[in-house]
Design a protein around this motif. Structure first.
Motif, mmCIF file in Angstrom:
data_model
loop_
_atom_site.group_PDB
_atom_site.id
_atom_site.type_symbol
_atom_site.label_atom_id
_atom_site.label_comp_id
_atom_site.label_asym_id
_atom_site.label_seq_id
_atom_site.Cartn_x
_atom_site.Cartn_y
_atom_site.Cartn_z
ATOM 1 N N MET A 1 -4.918 -2.169 -18.290
ATOM 2 C CA MET A 1 -5.692 -1.169 -17.570
ATOM 3 C C MET A 1 -4.921 0.128 -17.483
ATOM 4 S SD MET A 1 -7.596 -2.830 -14.297
ATOM 5 C CE MET A 1 -6.231 -3.887 -13.898
ATOM 6 N N ALA A 2 -5.671 1.202 -17.502
ATOM 7 C CA ALA A 2 -5.037 2.512 -17.411
ATOM 8 C C ALA A 2 -5.026 2.974 -15.969
ATOM 9 C CB ALA A 2 -5.782 3.498 -18.296
ATOM 10 N N GLY A 3 -4.769 2.093 -15.012
ATOM 11 C CA GLY A 3 -4.631 2.465 -13.629
ATOM 12 C C GLY A 3 -5.905 2.395 -12.816
ATOM 13 N N ASP A 4 -7.059 2.332 -13.438
ATOM 14 C CA ASP A 4 -8.317 2.319 -12.706
ATOM 15 C C ASP A 4 -9.190 1.171 -13.207
ATOM 16 O OD1 ASP A 4 -10.680 2.736 -11.416
ATOM 17 O OD2 ASP A 4 -10.900 4.833 -11.981
ATOM 18 N N PRO A 5 -9.245 0.056 -12.465
ATOM 19 C CA PRO A 5 -10.054 -1.081 -12.908
ATOM 20 C C PRO A 5 -11.539 -0.759 -12.956
ATOM 21 C CG PRO A 5 -9.266 -1.423 -10.664
ATOM 22 C CD PRO A 5 -8.547 -0.216 -11.191
ATOM 23 N N TYR A 6 -11.992 0.151 -12.089
ATOM 24 C CA TYR A 6 -13.408 0.526 -12.108
ATOM 25 C C TYR A 6 -13.755 1.223 -13.422
ATOM 26 C CZ TYR A 6 -13.303 -0.539 -7.105
ATOM 27 O OH TYR A 6 -13.170 -1.168 -5.897
ATOM 28 N N ALA A 7 -12.850 2.099 -13.876
ATOM 29 C CA ALA A 7 -13.084 2.798 -15.145
ATOM 30 C C ALA A 7 -13.065 1.819 -16.306
ATOM 31 C CB ALA A 7 -12.030 3.880 -15.340
ATOM 32 N N ALA A 8 -12.187 0.812 -16.235
ATOM 33 C CA ALA A 8 -12.103 -0.181 -17.314
ATOM 34 C C ALA A 8 -13.406 -0.947 -17.457
ATOM 35 C CB ALA A 8 -10.947 -1.143 -17.049
ATOM 36 N N LEU A 9 -14.141 -1.107 -16.359
ATOM 37 C CA LEU A 9 -15.419 -1.815 -16.396
ATOM 38 C C LEU A 9 -16.605 -0.866 -16.511
ATOM 39 C CD1 LEU A 9 -14.704 -4.485 -13.631
ATOM 40 C CD2 LEU A 9 -14.977 -4.925 -16.075
ATOM 41 N N GLY A 10 -16.338 0.434 -16.367
ATOM 42 C CA GLY A 10 -17.408 1.408 -16.474
ATOM 43 C C GLY A 10 -18.342 1.415 -15.277
ATOM 44 N N VAL A 11 -17.804 1.134 -14.081
ATOM 45 C CA VAL A 11 -18.615 1.140 -12.866
ATOM 46 C C VAL A 11 -17.996 2.085 -11.847
ATOM 47 C CG1 VAL A 11 -19.414 -1.223 -13.230
ATOM 48 C CG2 VAL A 11 -17.356 -0.814 -11.864
ATOM 49 N N SER A 12 -18.767 2.414 -10.837
ATOM 50 C CA SER A 12 -18.265 3.273 -9.768
ATOM 51 C C SER A 12 -17.516 2.433 -8.743
ATOM 52 C CB SER A 12 -19.414 4.020 -9.087
ATOM 53 O OG SER A 12 -20.250 3.110 -8.392
ATOM 54 N N LYS A 13 -16.765 3.109 -7.896
ATOM 55 C CA LYS A 13 -15.993 2.405 -6.869
ATOM 56 C C LYS A 13 -16.900 1.729 -5.855
ATOM 57 C CE LYS A 13 -11.986 3.062 -3.859
ATOM 58 N NZ LYS A 13 -10.983 4.026 -3.340
ATOM 59 N N SER A 14 -18.131 2.192 -5.744
ATOM 60 C CA SER A 14 -19.073 1.614 -4.782
ATOM 61 C C SER A 14 -19.910 0.492 -5.393
ATOM 62 C CB SER A 14 -20.007 2.701 -4.242
ATOM 63 O OG SER A 14 -20.761 3.283 -5.299
ATOM 64 N N ALA A 15 -19.594 0.088 -6.619
ATOM 65 C CA ALA A 15 -20.382 -0.941 -7.301
ATOM 66 C C ALA A 15 -20.357 -2.251 -6.521
ATOM 67 C CB ALA A 15 -19.855 -1.159 -8.715
ATOM 68 N N SER A 16 -21.473 -2.967 -6.546
ATOM 69 C CA SER A 16 -21.555 -4.258 -5.875
ATOM 70 C C SER A 16 -20.844 -5.322 -6.713
ATOM 71 C CB SER A 16 -23.011 -4.656 -5.664
ATOM 72 O OG SER A 16 -23.649 -4.878 -6.918
ATOM 73 N N ASP A 17 -20.621 -6.498 -6.115
ATOM 74 C CA ASP A 17 -19.999 -7.601 -6.846
ATOM 75 C C ASP A 17 -20.849 -7.983 -8.055
ATOM 76 O OD1 ASP A 17 -18.008 -7.607 -4.981
ATOM 77 O OD2 ASP A 17 -18.783 -9.325 -3.852
ATOM 78 N N ALA A 18 -22.161 -7.985 -7.884
ATOM 79 C CA ALA A 18 -23.061 -8.340 -8.984
ATOM 80 C C ALA A 18 -22.973 -7.319 -10.114
ATOM 81 C CB ALA A 18 -24.497 -8.436 -8.473
ATOM 82 N N GLU A 19 -22.863 -6.042 -9.775
ATOM 83 C CA GLU A 19 -22.756 -4.995 -10.804
ATOM 84 C C GLU A 19 -21.442 -5.104 -11.546
ATOM 85 O OE1 GLU A 19 -25.433 -1.414 -8.802
ATOM 86 O OE2 GLU A 19 -23.336 -1.673 -8.202
ATOM 87 N N ILE A 20 -20.382 -5.446 -10.845
ATOM 88 C CA ILE A 20 -19.077 -5.615 -11.489
ATOM 89 C C ILE A 20 -19.118 -6.791 -12.462
ATOM 90 C CG2 ILE A 20 -16.696 -6.323 -11.050
ATOM 91 C CD1 ILE A 20 -16.779 -4.598 -8.535
ATOM 92 N N LYS A 21 -19.711 -7.889 -12.028
ATOM 93 C CA LYS A 21 -19.816 -9.070 -12.891
ATOM 94 C C LYS A 21 -20.674 -8.777 -14.119
ATOM 95 C CE LYS A 21 -20.808 -14.023 -12.638
ATOM 96 N NZ LYS A 21 -21.264 -15.136 -11.735
ATOM 97 N N LYS A 22 -21.769 -8.060 -13.924
ATOM 98 C CA LYS A 22 -22.654 -7.713 -15.042
ATOM 99 C C LYS A 22 -21.942 -6.827 -16.043
ATOM 100 C CE LYS A 22 -27.168 -5.628 -16.025
ATOM 101 N NZ LYS A 22 -28.373 -4.979 -15.414
ATOM 102 N N ALA A 23 -21.160 -5.869 -15.554
ATOM 103 C CA ALA A 23 -20.434 -4.961 -16.447
ATOM 104 C C ALA A 23 -19.409 -5.728 -17.271
ATOM 105 C CB ALA A 23 -19.749 -3.866 -15.621
ATOM 106 N N TYR A 24 -18.724 -6.685 -16.630
ATOM 107 C CA TYR A 24 -17.721 -7.473 -17.355
ATOM 108 C C TYR A 24 -18.386 -8.309 -18.449
ATOM 109 C CZ TYR A 24 -14.306 -11.091 -18.358
ATOM 110 O OH TYR A 24 -13.457 -11.961 -18.997
ATOM 111 N N ARG A 25 -19.504 -8.938 -18.116
ATOM 112 C CA ARG A 25 -20.205 -9.757 -19.111
ATOM 113 C C ARG A 25 -20.664 -8.912 -20.297
ATOM 114 N NH1 ARG A 25 -24.109 -13.925 -15.691
ATOM 115 N NH2 ARG A 25 -22.458 -15.355 -15.016
ATOM 116 N N LYS A 26 -21.112 -7.704 -20.015
ATOM 117 C CA LYS A 26 -21.579 -6.820 -21.086
ATOM 118 C C LYS A 26 -20.438 -6.492 -22.044
ATOM 119 C CE LYS A 26 -23.831 -2.349 -21.862
ATOM 120 N NZ LYS A 26 -24.402 -1.136 -21.204
ATOM 121 N N ILE A 27 -19.260 -6.198 -21.486
ATOM 122 C CA ILE A 27 -18.104 -5.885 -22.333
ATOM 123 C C ILE A 27 -17.670 -7.117 -23.116
ATOM 124 C CG2 ILE A 27 -15.664 -5.213 -22.284
ATOM 125 C CD1 ILE A 27 -16.345 -3.431 -19.878
#
Length: 320
Positions: A1-27
């Motif tokens: 990671m380049a220091g920002d896990p949210y950027a690595a997943l392409g989500v905002s800092k306010s993203a929900s747990d479901a949005e974070i999981k969806k972004a990871y699955r997409k990648i």
């Protein structure tokens, strides 16, 4: 990671747990090394896996957002709020924190305790919560009463292909020289992290030990390729097996099984073994017709006679 896990997943800092999981699955679907051989995709997947591992844990996410740990899960140096307050001009409690007589200890504890300082009582009663002593307490007593959780440690663990697919156990040597048996879950994948609770750095005082995180690096297999829960393999067959069909032994991650080859099989044809993949996935078997090591006179004579009345164009486009 380049220091920002949210950027690595392409989500905002306010993203929900479901949005974070969806972004990871997409990648994972686009950049997993088994699906995309591009080295850049592999790096994106590793970064996303590390980011997801950090953010899926509510407590770790809270601590990262609060600046208590970095993107690797390591403790950040605590800010010296106590020192800034104690040495501020006009502070009536500046000499009552117990460190005025020893500037070296004052520096050490100021760095260690940071935001943990807090007044207990009125003027002349300054001190830390949990220190168990006021201005008269000794530095050794204050240090003994201070508690802080140990640091988390992160390591990379190499795992062979079959152990990751089927699950199993492996032994590792910790930095302190101790041996530890680690359970690898069935279906483990590249970049997955295993948490070993209490196997990180030692805590201070009554603080518990930190955790150890093992990021898996899964090795390749000479016969199998994994895509998600499906396994892919290439099965060589002879000319007579291709023409006449029959049953042949096909390798799977759980051992060989009999596979029925249809008459007239050809290279590139795929057959499916249901449930022979990972966690109930399937195994796809791609056939490859292999010539005999030597074309003898009998085979050559047979083919010459056969071609006279059965010749066909192998390069013609097949219908359907």
């Amino acid at each position: 990671m380049a220091g920002d896990p949210y950027a690595a997943l392409g989500v905002s800092k306010s993203a929900s747990d479901a949005e974070i999981k969806k972004a990871y699955r997409k990648i994972a679907k686009t950049d997993h090394p088994d699906l995309n051989p591009d080295p850049a995709a592999g790096e994106r997947f590793k970064a996303a896996s590390a980011a997801y591992d950090l953010l899926k844990d509510p407590e770790q996410r809270r601590r990262f957002d609060a600046g208590e740990i970095d993107d690797q899960g390591h403790e950040r140096p605590q800010q010296r709020y106590y020192r800034q307050h104690a040495e501020a001009a006009g502070n009536p409690y500046a000499q009552d924190y117990g460190f005025g007589g020893d500037p070296d200890l004052s520096d050490v504890f100021g760095d260690l305790f940071g935001q943990r300082g807090g007044g207990r009582g009125g003027p002349g009663q300054g001190g830390f919560r949990g220190f168990g002593g006021g201005p008269g307490a000794g530095a050794g007593q204050r240090e003994a009463d201070f508690s802080m959780r140990g640091q988390d440690h992160r390591f990379q663990l190499d795992v062979d292909f079959l152990t990751a697919a089927k699950g199993g156990k492996t032994r590792i040597t910790m930095p302190d020289g101790s041996d530890l048996e680690v359970a690898i879950p069935k279906g483990a994948h590249e970049g997955q992290t295993i948490r070993l609770k209490g196997k990180g750095g030692p805590g201070y005082g009554k603080g518990g030990a930190g955790d150890a995180y093992l990021t898996l690096s899964v090795g390749q297999h000479p016969d199998f390729v994994r895509e998600g829960d499906d396994i892919f393999t290439t099965l060589p067959i002879s000319i007579d097996e291709a023409v006449l069909g029959g049953k042949v032994a096909a390798p799977t991650i759980d051992g060989p099984v009999n596979l029925t080859i249809p008459k007239g099989a050809t290279t590139g044809q795929k057959l499916r073994l249901r449930g022979r993949g990972v966690n109930g996935g399937d195994q796809q078997v791609e056939l490859k017709v292999v010539m005999p090591p030597q074309v003898d006179d009998d085979l050559a004579a047979f083919m010459e006679n056969w071609r006279k009345s059965h010749a066909y164009d192998a390069r013609a486009k097949r219908k359907g």
